[in-house]
Design a protein around this motif. Structure first.
Motif, PDB file in Angstrom:
ATOM      1  N   SER A 518     -28.377  -2.291  19.046  1.00  0.00           N
ATOM      2  CA  SER A 518     -28.760  -3.644  18.652  1.00  0.00           C
ATOM      3  C   SER A 518     -28.227  -3.949  17.257  1.00  0.00           C
ATOM      4  CB  SER A 518     -30.268  -3.844  18.746  1.00  0.00           C
ATOM      5  OG  SER A 518     -30.916  -3.211  17.678  1.00  0.00           O
ATOM      6  N   LEU A 522     -25.670  -5.929  20.061  1.00  0.00           N
ATOM      7  CA  LEU A 522     -25.991  -5.986  21.485  1.00  0.00           C
ATOM      8  C   LEU A 522     -27.478  -6.287  21.662  1.00  0.00           C
ATOM      9  CD1 LEU A 522     -24.090  -2.833  22.834  1.00  0.00           C
ATOM     10  CD2 LEU A 522     -23.269  -5.174  22.643  1.00  0.00           C
ATOM     11  N   SER A 523     -27.800  -7.160  22.611  1.00  0.00           N
ATOM     12  CA  SER A 523     -29.205  -7.476  22.886  1.00  0.00           C
ATOM     13  C   SER A 523     -29.647  -6.780  24.159  1.00  0.00           C
ATOM     14  CB  SER A 523     -29.391  -8.980  23.048  1.00  0.00           C
ATOM     15  OG  SER A 523     -29.200  -9.593  21.795  1.00  0.00           O
ATOM     16  N   GLU A 524     -30.858  -6.258  24.104  1.00  0.00           N
ATOM     17  CA  GLU A 524     -31.339  -5.476  25.244  1.00  0.00           C
ATOM     18  C   GLU A 524     -31.812  -6.401  26.364  1.00  0.00           C
ATOM     19  OE1 GLU A 524     -34.362  -1.798  26.315  1.00  0.00           O
ATOM     20  OE2 GLU A 524     -34.789  -3.069  24.590  1.00  0.00           O
ATOM     21  N   LEU A 586     -24.586  -7.337  25.503  1.00  0.00           N
ATOM     22  CA  LEU A 586     -25.839  -6.889  26.102  1.00  0.00           C
ATOM     23  C   LEU A 586     -25.864  -5.384  26.281  1.00  0.00           C
ATOM     24  CD1 LEU A 586     -25.723  -9.372  29.110  1.00  0.00           C
ATOM     25  CD2 LEU A 586     -26.864  -9.774  26.932  1.00  0.00           C
TER      26      LEU A 586
END
Lengths: 814, 329
Positions: A518, A522-524, A586
């Protein structure tokens, strides 16, 4: 289970506050989910007796009645109902009354006030009402007919208990005994310290005994005693099928049941009141006048009351007559033996069916009835005979003139008395509350449990037949705790003495992976584990493994468990591109499932997808677009966090092994010691086409199990070096296809202890270089721990390293 | 000196300095060649050379300062920036709200001495139902509509299988929490998801050491850590096949402070989790003697806690993966 307050009060007389009841029941494990207030849809309507009926002098279809309204006096009423007759008891709306709006029966909104009127020259001082006019039921064929014993002058709302309160109680599956008014009343009495009134259960004397010859003998036989330990039946004759009285229908309706006719209504009424489901057969449709309780065996099908043909399995328990099945035991009756308007003789069934057997059959048929619901949860093991007596008594009230035969009781397996011995030490040990034996016994007795003190701390309980859920001491401890809503259990600090093992270090590693990714932008996401077979075929193919199929999926698109997290990431990309997203970065951390050597396995993975511009841009600037190398950098960062960056390597992968990747980008992430950590690459252009994307979509998936096994967050810590490093660059001419990373790793193996690091800083092809060649440049850093290195020393070292590199790489120095 | 005077930048000055004073510079060479100067002349020439060197150095310093001052002046004279322009965007990812809530929950339990142990999602009937005192063909199983995988395997319907998995291979005392995904046959909707997550917890010790009173204590401590130290907690009797006695824990509605609202269905309380003393049959199933050992167990739904905590009311938000939702966390 719906519990009308008015019905409850028959068993627990006296004032009952709805708020208190809700609270006490809920705290004791019988959660009241809703409380519905019922109100009459009319006002100023009284029970009245029609004294005299005369033809209206000026209208053929109207009558002029003299009506006794009790306190309202004797009134003259014009009535158009065809069923009005002298002597009948009905509902009279007096002047000023308001009635339900004509259009919608049951509507709470009352119409305008009734006025005295002159109808065709005759004064009418009130109105006799139909059920629809009172908003009770939809019947408008005539005026309401009340039983003869209805008290004249009483408010109809009071007489019919229309001002009521219905509790919706969520009964947990262990408490089959609470699926009745009686059962809930028993709880209420115990919770409030009241006495349970036996209500009207014992009044049977008024039933007329049928003459011997009016009912042919019925032969009852149980051939499956394991599934039916008791079957009792009562034949009844001279039955006149009609509507049930209004008060009875009103109660059924309040409990959510639809009135049918007096016989069926009585069976339903008693099921609601005492919890024993009853079934009424038309006696004359039971062939050979025989009843056999048996497994279905060779019989394959039965058409049930709801006109559906139900398939039978050989172990389904059925009720059969001399020729074949007439009911699915405990679930639903058959159509051929149904009670209808022509019925005059009935056989009432009251049985105990094996709960698991009813559950199996009802589940398989997808048919849950009010009866099966109760049988599954266990009805009172001893309640069958009392239910028949009560039914006979009630039928004699609602089907006047009926006669009862003798109860037939077949019980191949009587239930032994169940006793549980327990000590107050057990109660204290479980509850952490010291409850004296006397108090425990008092609470249990309130619930109908017979308790005997057998010693200072020991008690013996005789479990009543309606409480199949009570089996051992812990169950009784719960009853003791429950009655006060757990109020006497203290709150003590809990400091477990257990030693914490090492297994949760893995959580730290997982958290570090997520935080690192993150931090890269990157987003979970979280995807469902279910996917379509074609998704698994695209993303999940690993040699020697197959998909895990769900036997009963929600849909074909969700019929397999994901073999890869990438399908979820791609779906999320598609979803977000349709919703304004320009870029999508992501990751997901979750389980994948696969079949290997006929065993189902699960593995923890982390996967990432990166598409479009990465942040780090100012106004009017463009961010770097994601590709193989941006994602690789994130993976390297992740490996670095886990102390694995020097232990892992990135290797070209033949495209056919990862068909979802662009063959020029397909990469394996491996441990140098062997073992696959995961895969990386850009999505295959054909897949990218379906996504309508403009730039490469970089994806990767790593095996978290391997990362955890080999990775560690505990890195050695060193103080910064005290002496400066000396740098020397080295450029080598190599074949174009030679992996640049090998230059670095080969040089690092050189026999030079002062060589601190080797960093790649340039790769160059074309220009003046020969075709098929490239130049790879690295910086070597030399450092000693204890001194500043001299030029001569470094020159010597670098010469050694250079010749080592040239020799080992077969390269030409530039 | 002339060259120095013409130098207009710090860089040019530095070049002159290196040329004259640097290693191999003109003056340095001169000083180095002093050895060749006769001994009696050395002090005088040396003094002169050093004087020249000092002069040059001084001169360089003065020039440098002047240039710096000039630069400073220019810098200050520059037109002010439009400070309202946006700053440079930095990459920032977001951890899924369910992960954040799960971590928070596990942190609380870990601090209370509970060990975090993962357990499998693919289970057999024994570990998911049988050992947890769910008889076959019993309506208690209806509470949990199951996905089957064939060969007697299924997707666990709750994390309670963790109790069995851990107790089977370890001996008391135990204090464990098992987080993980669970599966039930519900369509994804506002209220349900076919996949969701739970945290199961349990503690077992010698009989009487861990009681319902300790369960109340542990859950109260936990709920206050999660919802705030002034939260009101209540316990109600309930039913679960694998606990006896069973209880449910409620918290005073955080939306209406107990006055009644839509979220708490006007009861003033929000149902949070289920718990109880581990049923003797469960202890027997793992080979523990219920007269020797006792313990408590509890289970909570992470999504439910997340919905309450975040004040949103749609389960689908967690699994749709809409970045416009996820980037808020």
């Amino acid at each position: 289970m719906k519990l009308p307050l008015s019905w409850l009060k028959e068993f627990v007389p006296g004032d009952l506050d709805p708020g208190v009841l809700t609270e006490r029941l809920s705290m004791a494990g019988l959660e009241v989910e809703a409380v519905e207030r019922l109100k009459p849809a009319f006002s100023d309507v009284v029970v009245a007796k029609v004294l005299r009926v005369e033809r209206h002098p000026n209208a053929e279809r109207l009558s002029v009645c003299e009506v006794d309204g009790g306190g309202a006096g004797r009134l003259n009423v014009v009535c158009g109902a065809p069923n009005v007759r002298a002597g009948m008891t009905s509902a009279l709306a007096v002047v000023g009354a308001r009635l339900a709006a004509e259009k919608n029966a049951g509507d709470q909104a009352c119409g305008p006030a009734l006025e005295a009127a002159v109808i065709r020259g005759v004064r009418s001082e009130g109105m006799l009402c139909s059920e629809r006019e009172l908003g009770l039921f939809d019947d408008h064929r005539g005026i309401v007919a009340l039983p003869d014993d209805a008290p004249v002058g009483q408010s109809l709302a009071d007489y019919l208990e229309l001002d009521d309160c219905v509790f919706d109680v969520a009964v947990t599956p262990n408490r089959g005994d609470c699926l009745s008014i009686l059962g809930l009343a028993r709880e209420v009495a115990a919770l409030l310290g009241r006495k349970l009134s036996p209500a009207r259960t014992k009044r049977i004397r008024s039933v007329k005994r049928a003459a011997e010859n009016s009912i042919a003998p019925i032969a009852i036989e149980i051939t499956a005693p394991d599934l039916c330990p008791r079957y009792a039946a009562l034949p009844m004759a001279k039955i006149a099928i009609s509507d049930s009285p209004l008060w009875l229908r009103r109660r059924l309706k309040a409990c959510g049941m639809r009135p049918v006719n007096n016989v069926v209504d009585v069976t339903n009424y008693l099921m609601l009141e005492i919890g024993q489901p009853l079934h009424a057969f038309d006696l004359d449709r039971l062939r050979q006048h025989r009843v056999i309780v048996r497994r279905a065996g060779e019989d394959r099908e039965l058409e049930t009351l709801d006109h559906v043909k139900r398939p039978l399995l050989k172990d389904d328990l059925v009720i059969a007559d001399g020729e074949g099945p007439v009911a699915i035991a405990g679930v639903m009756g058959g159509l051929t033996s149904e009670v209808d308007n022509s019925t005059t003789r009935i056989l009432l069934e009251s049985a105990f069916f094996d709960p698991p057997s009813v559950t199996r059959t009802s589940r398989r048929l997808g048919l849950v009835s009010e009866a099966s619901y109760r049988f599954e949860r266990g009805v009172d093991r001893q309640g069958q005979i009392a239910a028949l007596y009560r039914a006979a008594q009630l039928l004699s009230e609602v089907a006047r003139g009926c006669e009862a035969g003798a109860v037939i009781d077949v019980e191949p397996q009587p239930q032994p008395i169940r006793q549980v011995e327990f000590s107050t030490k057990l109660i204290t040990g479980l509850l952490g509350a010291a409850i004296p034996a006397g108090e425990a016994a008092r609470r249990l007795r309130a619930l109908g449990i017979k308790v005997k003190r057998t010693g200072k701390d020991s008690l013996e309980a005789v479990i009543p037949s309606f409480r199949a859920d009570l089996r051992e001491g812990a169950d009784l401890a719960e009853e003791v705790a429950r009655l006060t809503g757990l109020a006497d259990i203290p709150t003590l600090p809990c400091r477990p003495s257990a030693e914490v093992g090492g297994e949760d270090q893995r959580r730290e590693l997982l958290r570090a992976i997520g935080e690192r990714l993150s931090a890269c932008g990157l987003s979970e996401i979280k995807s469902l584990a279910f996917t379509a077979p074609e998704e698994n075929r695209t993303f999940g193919r690993l040699q020697g493994t197959g998909p895990v199929k769900v036997t009963n999926p929600l849909s074909a698109e969700l019929s397999e468990l994901r073999q890869s997290l990438i399908c979820g990431l791609v779906a999320a990309l598609r979803f977000n591109l349709r919703r304004e997203a320009q870029a999508c970065h992501l990751f997901e951390l979750g389980k994948v499932f696969y079949r290997e050597h006929d065993e189902l396995r699960e593995g923890l993975r982390v996967a990432a997808l990166s598409y479009g511009e990465l942040a780090f841009r100012g106004l009017g600037e463009r961010g770097r677009r994601a590709d193989l190398f941006t994602l690789k950098g994130m993976i390297e960062g992740c490996l670095d966090t886990l102390g694995l960056v020097d232990k892992a390597e990135f290797v070209r992968l033949p495209g056919e092994l990862a068909p979802y990747l662009h063959p020029g980008t397909a990469t394996d992430v491996r441990l140098k010691t062997g073992g696959l950590l995961g895969r990386l690459g850009e999505l295959h252009p054909e897949l990218a086409l379906t996504l309508e994307v403009d730039y490469p979509v970089a994806v990767c998936e790593l095996d978290v199990g391997e990362l955890i096994t080999y990775g560690s967050l505990r890195k050695p810590v060193a103080p910064p070096p005290r002496f400066p490093a000396v740098r020397r660059d080295l450029a080598l001419l190599l074949d174009r296809d030679f992996p640049a990373a090998q230059v670095r790793s080969v040089i690092a193996q050189a026999d030079a202890s002062l060589l601190e690091s080797v960093e790649l800083f340039d790769v160059y092809e074309g220009g003046s270089l020969p075709a098929g060649k490239k130049s790879v440049a690295v910086t070597c850093r030399y450092r000693a721990k204890d001194r500043t290195l001299t030029d001569q020393e470094v020159n010597l070292l670098h010469a050694t390293v250079t010749s080592f590199a040239i020799e080992r790489l077969g390269a030409v120095p530039r | 000196m002339a060259e120095l005077a013409q130098s207009a930048s710090l860089e040019q000055i530095e070049n002159v300095r290196v040329k004259v004073l640097g290693r191999g510079g003109e003056l340095t060479e001169l000083l180095r060649s002093m050895r060749e100067v006769p001994a009696q002349e050395r002090p005088a020439i040396g003094q002169l050379a050093n004087q020249v060197k000092r002069d040059i150095e001084e001169r360089i310093e003065v020039l440098k300062n002047e240039l710096r001052r000039r630069a400073l002046g220019e810098s200050l004279a520059r037109a002010p920036l439009d400070v309202t322009l946006p700053g440079v965007q930095f990459p920032r990812g977001h951890i899924h709200p369910l992960t954040q809530i799960t971590e928070r929950l596990l942190d609380i339990w870990a601090a209370m001495g509970f060990e975090v142990i993962p357990t499998p999602d693919i289970e057999d009937d024994f570990h998911n139902f049988g050992a947890l005192n769910f008889p076959s063909d019993h309506p208690a199983r209806d509470m949990q509509d199951t996905f089957f995988l064939g060969d007697g395997l299924l997707l666990r319907t709750h994390t309670s299988n963790g109790q069995i998995r851990v107790m089977e291979r370890r001996q008391p005392p135990l204090a464990v929490v098992c987080p993980g995904a669970c599966y039930r046959r519900d369509e994804l909707s506002v209220r349900y998801s076919p996949m969701f997550s739970q945290i199961e917890g349990f503690a077992v010790d010698e009989f009487g050491k861990i009681t319902m009173a300790h369960l109340k204590g542990a859950l109260t401590e936990f709920l206050r850590a999660f919802f705030g130290p002034t939260s009101q907690v209540r316990f109600r009797a309930s039913f679960f096949p694998f606990t006896e006695p069973s209880a449910e824990a409620d918290v005073r509605c955080i939306f209406c402070a107990g006055t009644g609202c839509r979220v708490c269905k006007h009861s003033g309380w929000i149902e949070i989790l289920g718990a109880g003393m581990i049923h003797p049959n469960v202890l027997r199933a793992v080979g523990y003697d219920p007269q020797r050992y006792s313990g408590f167990a509890f289970g909570m739904g992470v999504e439910r806690l997340a919905l309450i905590k975040l004040g949103v009311d749609d389960m689908r938000l967690f699994f749709e993966n809409d970045l416009r939702f996820l980037t808020q966390f």
